[in-house]
Design a protein around this motif. Structure first.
Motif, PDB file in Angstrom:
ATOM      1  N   GLY A 280       0.805  -1.212   0.000  1.00 52.85           N
ATOM      2  CA  GLY A 280       0.000   0.000   0.000  1.00 52.85           C
ATOM      3  C   GLY A 280       0.839   1.262   0.000  1.00 52.85           C
ATOM      4  O   GLY A 280       2.067   1.212   0.123  1.00 52.85           O
ATOM      5  N   ASN A 281       0.161   2.393  -0.156  1.00 52.86           N
ATOM      6  CA  ASN A 281       0.835   3.682  -0.180  1.00 52.86           C
ATOM      7  C   ASN A 281       0.181   4.619   0.811  1.00 52.86           C
ATOM      8  O   ASN A 281      -1.005   4.510   1.094  1.00 52.86           O
TER       9      ASN A 281
ATOM     10  N   GLY B 255      -6.496  -3.530   7.382  1.00 46.45           N
ATOM     11  CA  GLY B 255      -7.249  -4.660   6.835  1.00 46.45           C
ATOM     12  C   GLY B 255      -6.617  -5.092   5.518  1.00 46.45           C
ATOM     13  O   GLY B 255      -5.404  -5.200   5.404  1.00 46.45           O
ATOM     14  N   LYS B 256      -7.453  -5.314   4.523  1.00 45.83           N
ATOM     15  CA  LYS B 256      -6.898  -5.697   3.217  1.00 45.83           C
ATOM     16  C   LYS B 256      -6.745  -4.477   2.323  1.00 45.83           C
ATOM     17  O   LYS B 256      -6.352  -4.582   1.168  1.00 45.83           O
TER      18      LYS B 256
ATOM     19  N   ALA C 238       1.146 -11.715   7.679  1.00 51.75           N
ATOM     20  CA  ALA C 238       1.808 -10.589   7.026  1.00 51.75           C
ATOM     21  C   ALA C 238       2.507  -9.764   8.095  1.00 51.75           C
ATOM     22  O   ALA C 238       1.982  -9.581   9.191  1.00 51.75           O
ATOM     23  N   SER C 239       3.706  -9.287   7.781  1.00 50.89           N
ATOM     24  CA  SER C 239       4.423  -8.440   8.728  1.00 50.89           C
ATOM     25  C   SER C 239       3.814  -7.049   8.748  1.00 50.89           C
ATOM     26  O   SER C 239       3.005  -6.693   7.892  1.00 50.89           O
TER      27      SER C 239
END
Lengths: 305, 305
Positions: free
Chosen positions: B66-67, B243-244, B82-83
Motif C-alpha cells: 500500500g501507499n 485490513g486488506k 503478514a508483517s
C-alpha cells in the motif's frame, strides 16, 4: 428510572433464555444509540443484564477460579473459553434475585438527594453484576468485541449519574478556548449551579492507562484554572486471570501516589471491586478511594453540593 | 563500536540462512543481558539484524502492501501471516547492502562530536532496517512476543546513544527525593557536566500512549524544577496495516499540540519514519520533529552541549 418498575424479567418472556449473542448485541446497539442521543436508559441496561445472565446460566458453567486475600473469584466457563474473574460476594447470578435488587434500587433512587439510598452494598452488587454479566458474555461468545464491555460500563455510569443529576448537562469533550483542540474525556457533567463541572473517566481496569485522567485534570487546571473541573475515576477492578494458577490483582499504588502528588489531583477513585491494596491508609491518605456503592450513596451528594 | 569492522555477515557463516526463530531469540536474550548490564552492544544488534534479514528473505515474500501519500510500503508475507508495513525507501532488504551501510556507519561514528556523521539519510535507513527486520521476524514467526520488538528498539536507541555519549551514565529510573516512588522511563542519560539529564522514552508507535512521556516530564519539572531533565521521544512510525485495504497512518496532531502547550514540553520527537502530518508547520511550530538520522547527525550535539 425510565423502565416501569417490577417484572422486568417476566416482561421479556421466554426469549431471554438462550438468547443468541446477536440479540444481545442488537439490544446493546440500540441502548448506545439512546445514550448517545442524551438519554439515561437505565431500564434498557437492566433488560440486557437479564438477557446476559440467562444466557450465561443456561449455556456455561460458573466455577471457582481462585482467591485473592479473602476474596473468592468465579468464572463462567465453556470447554475452551473462560470469562474474566467475578468476585463471588458481589455477583447476583440468579436473574430473579437481580430483578428484585433492581426494583429495590428503583424505589430508593432519590434525585432530590442525588443518592441511590443508604444501602450502598446492595447498590454495589447490582452495578457490579450489571457490568460483569455483559462483559462475561463478550468474553465467552464475542471475544473480538474487546471494547464493548468498556462502552457498556461507560453507559451504565453515565446513565446512573444522569438519573441522579437530572439538571446537569452530559457531554464527552471539553473544548480549549481560542483553539481547535479539545480534551476528550469519557463523560463530563456540566454543573448548572456555581461550582466545578464533574469529569468522569471510566475504565474497567486502569494499569498504565491511569496516567490519562491525571494528564487531563492537569491540562484542565492549566487552561481553566484550578477548581473549574473535578475528576472522579470510575473502575470495575484490577483483577485478572493468572494463567491456570488463579487470579491476580495488578496494583500500582506508587504510581497513583506519584501522580496524585506531582501531576494533578483527582477528587476520588471509585471501584466496583476495590483492590485491597488501594484501601490501605498510605493510598487513602493521598486520595479518596470508594466503592461505587458508597460513592453513589453518600459522596456524590457532598461533591456536587 | 564494539564489533570488529568488516565482514559482519561473512563471519556468521552459513548458519544465518534460515536460522530458526529460536536462534534469533537466543541471540536477542544474550544481547539484552549485555545491555542491561550496562554495555552498548551495537555489534550484536547488527548481527541479529543480518540473521533476521536472511531468514525473512529466504522464507517469506516481500510484497507491496500500500501507499500513504508519496510513501510506498512493503510487507513480508507468509501464506497466512503478514508483517507490519515497511517503508520501501528506508529499508535495506539485501544483507550485503546492510552490512556495507553498517561498516560505513562504524567509520563515521564520532563520539568526540556526539554525532553519527553527516550522512543522516544513510544513518536513518540503517537504523530503520535494524528495527524492522527484527520486528517483522516476530510478526511472522513469534506473534506472541508482542513486546520484544519494542525492547529491541529500546536497546538500539540506548546503545547508539551510549556509544555517542560515552561519559554519560545510563539508567532506567529516576528516584523521587524523600519518597519511595520513582519515575520509570525507558532510558535516562545522566549528564556528567552541568546541564540537564536526557530522558528518552522509546515507543515503536505512540497512539494514546503519547501521554506518558508528557506526564513524566511534567512530574520531573514539578519535583526537580524546570530544566533539570529534558525529554526526547524516540519512535519508529505511526503506520499500520489497514485490513486488506493497504496502510494507514494514525496521527494525533491535536493531542500533541494540546499536551505540548498545557501539560509539559518535550525537547523533541524523533521518528525513523516520520508521519507526513507531523512534518507540517503547525506541529513543528509547537515542538521539534526530526528523523532519527538528522537527530543523530546534528541535533544531539547541540542538545547535549
Amino acid at each position: 428510572m425510565e423502565a416501569e418498575p417490577g417484572n422486568l424479567y417476566a416482561s421479556l418472556g421466554k426469549e431471554v433464555s438462550g438468547a443468541d449473542m446477536q440479540l444481545i448485541q442488537d439490544a446493546f446497539k440500540q441502548l448506545k444509540g439512546r445514550y448517545d442521543a442524551g438519554s439515561s436508559p437505565l431500564g434498557g441496561i437492566g433488560q440486557i443484564t437479564l438477557m446476559c445472565l440467562a444466557k450465561l446460566n443456561s449455556e456455561s458453567q460458573l466455577l471457582e477460579c481462585g482467591n485473592a486475600g479473602h476474596k473468592q473469584y468465579l468464572s463462567y466457563q465453556l470447554p475452551t473459553e473462560a470469562s474474566r474473574p467475578i468476585l463471588s460476594s458481589e455477583f447476583l447470578s440468579d436473574p430473579a434475585v437481580y430483578e428484585r435488587a433492581w426494583n429495590a434500587l428503583t424505589e430508593r433512587m432519590d434525585p432530590t438527594q442525588r443518592s441511590l439510598g443508604s444501602d450502598s452494598e446492595a447498590t454495589n452488587r447490582l452495578l457490579y453484576t450489571t457490568v460483569m454479566a455483559f462483559a462475561c458474555c463478550v468474553d465467552l461468545w464475542q471475544r473480538r468485541s474487546r471494547k464493548t464491555p468498556g462502552t457498556f460500563f461507560e453507559i451504565l455510569v453515565g446513565s446512573v449519574l444522569g438519573q441522579l443529576l437530572p439538571d446537569w448537562r452530559r457531554s464527552k469533550h471539553i473544548g480549549i478556548p481560542d483553539s481547535a483542540e479539545r480534551v476528550s474525556t469519557d463523560i463530563v457533567f456540566g454543573n448548572p449551579h456555581r461550582g466545578p463541572d464533574l469529569v468522569c473517566p471510566v475504565k474497567i481496569t486502569t494499569r498504565e492507562r491511569i496516567v490519562q485522567p491525571y494528564a487531563h485534570q492537569r491540562i484542565l487546571d492549566a487552561v481553566f484554572g484550578w477548581g473549574t473541573y473535578r475528576s472522579v475515576l470510575f473502575c470495575v477492578s484490577e483483577m485478572q486471570l493468572d494463567g491456570k494458577k488463579g487470579v491476580k490483582e495488578i496494583c500500582v499504588p506508587g504510581t497513583i501516589k506519584l501522580f496524585q502528588q506531582h501531576l494533578a489531583s483527582l477528587a476520588a477513585i471509585c471501584y466496583l471491586d476495590p483492590p485491597a491494596r488501594y484501601l490501605e491508609n498510605d493510598v487513602r491518605d493521598t486520595l479518596p478511594v470508594h466503592s461505587m456503592g458508597s460513592f453513589l450513596s453518600e459522596v456524590l451528594w457532598d461533591m456536587t453540593d
